[in-house]
Design a protein around this motif. Structure first.
Motif, PDB file in Angstrom:
ATOM      1  N   VAL A 119       0.836  -1.211   0.000  1.00 45.27           N
ATOM      2  CA  VAL A 119       0.000   0.000   0.000  1.00 45.27           C
ATOM      3  C   VAL A 119       0.865   1.252   0.000  1.00 45.27           C
ATOM      4  CG1 VAL A 119      -1.669   1.319   1.351  1.00 45.27           C
ATOM      5  CG2 VAL A 119      -1.964  -1.150   1.090  1.00 45.27           C
ATOM      6  N   SER A 120       1.943   1.242   0.772  1.00 48.94           N
ATOM      7  CA  SER A 120       2.817   2.419   0.833  1.00 48.94           C
ATOM      8  C   SER A 120       3.413   2.749  -0.524  1.00 48.94           C
ATOM      9  CB  SER A 120       3.942   2.182   1.849  1.00 48.94           C
ATOM     10  OG  SER A 120       3.453   2.092   3.150  1.00 48.94           O
ATOM     11  N   ILE A 121       4.049   1.761  -1.134  1.00 42.05           N
ATOM     12  CA  ILE A 121       4.782   2.071  -2.363  1.00 42.05           C
ATOM     13  C   ILE A 121       3.837   2.300  -3.532  1.00 42.05           C
ATOM     14  CG2 ILE A 121       5.129  -0.312  -3.166  1.00 42.05           C
ATOM     15  CD1 ILE A 121       8.072   0.621  -3.785  1.00 42.05           C
ATOM     16  N   TYR A 122       2.666   1.638  -3.538  1.00 43.07           N
ATOM     17  CA  TYR A 122       1.732   1.886  -4.637  1.00 43.07           C
ATOM     18  C   TYR A 122       0.919   3.158  -4.430  1.00 43.07           C
ATOM     19  CZ  TYR A 122       2.979  -2.222  -7.253  1.00 43.07           C
ATOM     20  OH  TYR A 122       3.682  -3.134  -8.017  1.00 43.07           O
ATOM     21  N   SER A 123       0.828   3.653  -3.210  1.00 47.81           N
ATOM     22  CA  SER A 123       0.282   4.993  -3.006  1.00 47.81           C
ATOM     23  C   SER A 123       1.232   6.028  -3.594  1.00 47.81           C
ATOM     24  CB  SER A 123       0.055   5.252  -1.515  1.00 47.81           C
ATOM     25  OG  SER A 123      -0.930   4.401  -0.987  1.00 47.81           O
ATOM     26  N   MET A 124       2.539   5.830  -3.394  1.00 48.62           N
ATOM     27  CA  MET A 124       3.526   6.707  -4.034  1.00 48.62           C
ATOM     28  C   MET A 124       3.437   6.616  -5.550  1.00 48.62           C
ATOM     29  SD  MET A 124       6.958   6.081  -1.764  1.00 48.62           S
ATOM     30  CE  MET A 124       6.774   5.234  -0.199  1.00 48.62           C
ATOM     31  N   THR A 125       3.224   5.400  -6.052  1.00 45.56           N
ATOM     32  CA  THR A 125       3.103   5.215  -7.499  1.00 45.56           C
ATOM     33  C   THR A 125       1.865   5.920  -8.019  1.00 45.56           C
ATOM     34  OG1 THR A 125       4.159   3.049  -7.251  1.00 45.56           O
ATOM     35  CG2 THR A 125       3.074   3.501  -9.343  1.00 45.56           C
ATOM     36  N   ALA A 126       0.758   5.858  -7.270  1.00 46.50           N
ATOM     37  CA  ALA A 126      -0.468   6.545  -7.675  1.00 46.50           C
ATOM     38  C   ALA A 126      -0.268   8.055  -7.696  1.00 46.50           C
ATOM     39  CB  ALA A 126      -1.613   6.172  -6.734  1.00 46.50           C
ATOM     40  N   ILE A 127       0.474   8.585  -6.722  1.00 45.58           N
ATOM     41  CA  ILE A 127       0.782  10.021  -6.716  1.00 45.58           C
ATOM     42  C   ILE A 127       1.599  10.389  -7.954  1.00 45.58           C
ATOM     43  CG2 ILE A 127       2.076  11.830  -5.515  1.00 45.58           C
ATOM     44  CD1 ILE A 127       1.366  10.381  -2.890  1.00 45.58           C
ATOM     45  N   ALA A 128       2.590   9.556  -8.284  1.00 43.75           N
ATOM     46  CA  ALA A 128       3.402   9.818  -9.475  1.00 43.75           C
ATOM     47  C   ALA A 128       2.543   9.791 -10.731  1.00 43.75           C
ATOM     48  CB  ALA A 128       4.525   8.779  -9.570  1.00 43.75           C
ATOM     49  N   ALA A 129       1.614   8.832 -10.810  1.00 46.54           N
ATOM     50  CA  ALA A 129       0.735   8.749 -11.980  1.00 46.54           C
ATOM     51  C   ALA A 129      -0.187   9.955 -12.057  1.00 46.54           C
ATOM     52  CB  ALA A 129      -0.083   7.458 -11.916  1.00 46.54           C
TER      53      ALA A 129
END
Length: 384
Positions: A119-129
C-alpha cells in the motif's frame, strides 16, 4: 532472521522463516537490549505521531482534501499501521526468538507487513501517476472522488491478495520449549517455488514500482524544467505556479528515494540468505538483522518530516497540531493557510495560468504561492 536464529522469511514481512527449527541461542546483554529497545521505541513514537498528524491535517481541513493528498493519507495510514503493529512486535520476537502473542496475531503478522508495504509504495506510485497526468497530459480527464476511492480500495485488495499465501500457511510451533510463529509452506512446493514466490513479491513491492516512478518523475521533470514563462509574466502567478510544481516534484522524489534507500539493504539481506543460508548461523547476524530491520521500519517516520520541512502548508498544520508544546507558536496565518478559500479573482488567475503554461488541473493558486503538496481545488474533490 534465519533457520539458525529467530526464523525470518525471505521476504519483508515480519522476520519469520518457514522452516525455523533452530534453538534459541542468541541473547544480548541487558544494556544492549535496552539500547535497541530505545531506538525502536523512538522510531514508533515519531512514526505514529507524525503520520497521525499528516492524516489529521488533510482530513480535518477541506482545502487539503485533494486527489494527491488522499493518496498521501493512504500512504500515511499504511506507514502508521506498519510502525504500530509490526515494528514493536517483530522487535520483541527478534530479540528473544520466542513468540508471545498467540496464534491469531501470528496470522496477522504474516499478512499485514507485506500488505502495508504494498500500500505504501503503490500509493507513491499513484501520486506519481496523478502528477504525470496533470503535468504531462494536463487536458486529459483527471481522477474523480469515486475514482480515487476505487484506486485506493484496489490497492488494498491487491495487497491483501499478494500477502494471503504467507498468512494462509502461518502456524505456531514449539521448538526446544520455545514457541515460534512460522510459515509452514507445503513440503511438496519445493524450495525453488518458494524462492520464486519471494522474488516475485520483492519485485512487485519494490523494484517494479520504483522503476515506474523513476520513469514518471523523469518525464515530469523534463516537462517542467524545459518549460519557460513568458518574459512579461516572469514575476507573476505563472512563475510561482511553475515553481510550486517543481517543488512538489522534488518533495515526492525525496520521499521515494528515502523509501528505496531504507528498504534496499533489507531486501538484499533476504535475497542473499536464500542462496547462503549458513549466514544465519553466525552470532553477529542478530545485530545485523536488528540494524537492517530498524532502517527499513524507519521509512515510516521520514515522510512527515519531509512534508513539514519542505511544505509551507503542512508546516502550518504541524504548528497547529502541536500548539500546546512550549517551543511551538502557531500564528493566525497558520490557520488561514489551511482554511482560507481562494477568491474568485485567484480562481480566474489560476485558469489563465493553465492556459498559459498548459498545466491545467494541477494546483490551486495558493499552491503557486506556497508550494503545498497537492492543490485544494484539483481532481474534482473540492471544486469551488
Amino acid at each position: 532472521m534465519g533457520a539458525c536464529t529467530f526464523g525470518t522469511d525471505a521476504n519483508l514481512s515480519s522476520g519469520l522463516d518457514s522452516n525455523t527449527t533452530g534453538i534459541t541461542t542468541f541473547s544480548m546483554p541487558g544494556w544492549q537490549l535496552a539500547l535497541w529497545a530505545t531506538a525502536y521505541l523512538a522510531l514508533v513514537l515519531v512514526a505514529v505521531t507524525g503520520n497521525a498528524t499528516v492524516i489529521w491535517i488533510i482530513l480535518a481541513h477541506q482545502r487539503m482534501r485533494t486527489v494527491t493528498n488522499y493518496f498521501i493519507v493512504n500512504l500515511a495510514l499504511a506507514d502508521l499501521c506498519m510502525a504500530a503493529f509490526n515494528t514493536a512486535f517483530n522487535f520483541v520476537y527478534a530479540s528473544h526468538n520466542i513468540w508471545y502473542f498467540g496464534r491469531a496475531f501470528c496470522y496477522f503478522q504474516n499478512l499485514f507487513p507485506i500488505t502495508a508495504m504494498f500500500v505504501s509504495i503503490y500509493s507513491m506510485t499513484a501520486i506519481a501517476a496523478d502528477r504525470y497526468m496533470a503535468i504531462v497530459h494536463p487536458f486529459h480527464p483527471r481522477l474523480s472522488a469515486p475514482g480515487t476511492k476505487a484506486v485506493i480500495a484496489g490497492i488494498w485488495l491487491v495487497a491483501l491478495a499478494l500477502a494471503f499465501p504467507q498468512c494462509f500457511y502461518s502456524a505456531i510451533t514449539v521448538d526446544q520449549g520455545a514457541t515460534k510463529c512460522v510459515v509452514a509452506w507445503p513440503e511438496d512446493s519445493g524450495s525453488k517455488s518458494l524462492l520464486q514466490y519471494h522474488l516475485v513479491v520483492i519485485a512487485l513491492i519494490y523494484f517494479l514500482p520504483l522503476v515506474v516512478m523513476f520513469v514518471a518523475y523523469s518525464v515530469i521533470g523534463f516537462t517542467l524544467w524545459k518549460r519557460g514563462v513568458p518574459r512579461h509574466q516572469a514575476h507573476g502567478a505563472n512563475l510561482r505556479h511553475l515553481r510550486a510544481k517543481k517543488k512538489f516534484v522534488k518533495t515526492m522524489v525525496l520521499v521515494v528515494v528515502t523509501f528505496a534507500i531504507c528498504w534496499l539493504p533489507y531486501h538484499l539481506y533476504f535475497i542473499l540468505g536464500s542462496f547462503q543460508k549458513d549466514i544465519y548461523c553466525h552470532k553477529f547476524i542478530q545485530q545485523v538483522y536488528l540494524a537492517l530491520f530498524w532502517l527499513a521500519m524507519s521509512s515510516t517516520m521520514y515522510n512527515p518530516i519531509i512534508y513539514c520541512s519542505l511544505n509551507h502548508r503542512f508546516r502550518s498544520g504541524f504548528r497547529l497540531a502541536f500548539w500546546c508544546c512550549p517551543w511551538v507558536t502557531p500564528a493566525e496565518e497558520d490557520k488561514l493557510e489551511l482554511t482560507h478559500t481562494p477568491s474568485l479573482s485567484m480562481r480566474v488567475n489560476r485558469c489563465h495560468t493553465k492556459e498559459t503554461l498548459f498545466l491545467a488541473g494541477d494546483a490551486a493558486p495558493s499552491e503557486a504561492t506556497n508550494g503545498q503538496v497537492g492543490g485544494p481545488q484539483e481532481g474534482g474533490l473540492a471544486e469551488p
